[in-house]
Write a protein that holds these residues in place. Structure first.
Motif, PDB file in Angstrom:
ATOM      1  N   ASP A  42       0.811  -1.216   0.000  1.00 30.96           N
ATOM      2  CA  ASP A  42       0.000   0.000   0.000  1.00 30.96           C
ATOM      3  C   ASP A  42       0.853   1.279   0.000  1.00 30.96           C
ATOM      4  O   ASP A  42       0.672   2.162   0.838  1.00 30.96           O
ATOM      5  N   HIS A  68      -1.035   1.739  12.201  1.00 35.18           N
ATOM      6  CA  HIS A  68      -1.493   1.666  10.814  1.00 35.18           C
ATOM      7  C   HIS A  68      -0.617   0.699  10.016  1.00 35.18           C
ATOM      8  O   HIS A  68      -1.128  -0.122   9.245  1.00 35.18           O
ATOM      9  N   ALA A  71      -1.477  -2.860  10.892  1.00 37.76           N
ATOM     10  CA  ALA A  71      -2.744  -3.240  10.258  1.00 37.76           C
ATOM     11  C   ALA A  71      -2.545  -3.553   8.774  1.00 37.76           C
ATOM     12  O   ALA A  71      -3.133  -4.508   8.257  1.00 37.76           O
ATOM     13  N   LEU A  72      -1.718  -2.773   8.083  1.00 36.33           N
ATOM     14  CA  LEU A  72      -1.451  -3.029   6.666  1.00 36.33           C
ATOM     15  C   LEU A  72      -0.783  -4.389   6.457  1.00 36.33           C
ATOM     16  O   LEU A  72      -1.177  -5.162   5.577  1.00 36.33           O
ATOM     17  N   ARG A  74      -0.714  -7.002   8.565  1.00 39.52           N
ATOM     18  CA  ARG A  74      -1.607  -8.092   8.978  1.00 39.52           C
ATOM     19  C   ARG A  74      -2.662  -8.364   7.903  1.00 39.52           C
ATOM     20  O   ARG A  74      -2.983  -9.511   7.614  1.00 39.52           O
ATOM     21  N   LYS A  75      -3.176  -7.313   7.277  1.00 42.15           N
ATOM     22  CA  LYS A  75      -4.155  -7.491   6.204  1.00 42.15           C
ATOM     23  C   LYS A  75      -3.496  -8.131   4.979  1.00 42.15           C
ATOM     24  O   LYS A  75      -4.067  -9.040   4.368  1.00 42.15           O
ATOM     25  N   HIS A  76      -2.296  -7.686   4.629  1.00 41.76           N
ATOM     26  CA  HIS A  76      -1.586  -8.208   3.460  1.00 41.76           C
ATOM     27  C   HIS A  76      -1.385  -9.723   3.564  1.00 41.76           C
ATOM     28  O   HIS A  76      -1.524 -10.449   2.581  1.00 41.76           O
ATOM     29  N   SER A  78      -3.169 -11.742   5.576  1.00 39.91           N
ATOM     30  CA  SER A  78      -4.413 -12.365   6.074  1.00 39.91           C
ATOM     31  C   SER A  78      -4.225 -12.998   7.453  1.00 39.91           C
ATOM     32  O   SER A  78      -4.709 -14.099   7.711  1.00 39.91           O
ATOM     33  N   ASP A  80      -5.448 -12.218  10.303  1.00 37.70           N
ATOM     34  CA  ASP A  80      -6.593 -12.200  11.215  1.00 37.70           C
ATOM     35  C   ASP A  80      -7.717 -13.126  10.761  1.00 37.70           C
ATOM     36  O   ASP A  80      -8.818 -13.069  11.280  1.00 37.70           O
ATOM     37  N   ARG A  81      -7.422 -13.999   9.813  1.00 38.33           N
ATOM     38  CA  ARG A  81      -8.433 -14.946   9.332  1.00 38.33           C
ATOM     39  C   ARG A  81      -8.510 -16.215  10.167  1.00 38.33           C
ATOM     40  O   ARG A  81      -9.403 -17.020   9.972  1.00 38.33           O
TER      41      ARG A  81
END
Length: 88
Positions: A42, A68, A71-72, A74-76, A78, A80-81
């Motif tokens: 990002d 922030h 969070a980027l 961790r999302k990249h 995955s 938290d799945r």
């Protein structure tokens, strides 16, 4: 900063060098701190390193807050799945 991602959740070398993830470079360490991976998420350049019980990250630029940035990343990946590496 601690990514709070234990090895059963994220293993950097197999994940980033498998051919499924592009634009990451492995920088081999001259000491025992382990290899570092450099890539972009990002519009932010990151350094990632696998520790004994977690992964660590550092934002190279442009700057953003640690929360922030975490969070980027961790999302990249995955993270938290709720899926462990052994379940793939």
């Amino acid at each position: 900063h601690d990514l709070h991602a234990p090895p059963e959740r994220l293993q950097l070398a197999p994940t980033l060098l498998s051919g499924m993830s592009f634009r990451w470079r492995r920088l081999q360490s001259a000491d025992s701190s382990g290899d570092t991976f450099v890539g972009v998420i990002d519009h932010h350049a990151f350094e990632l390193r696998q520790g004994d019980g977690t992964c660590y990250f550092r934002v190279i630029g442009p700057p953003c807050s640690p929360s922030h940035a975490r969070a980027l990343v961790r999302k990249h990946f995955s993270l938290d799945r709720g899926v462990d590496v052994g379940e793939w």
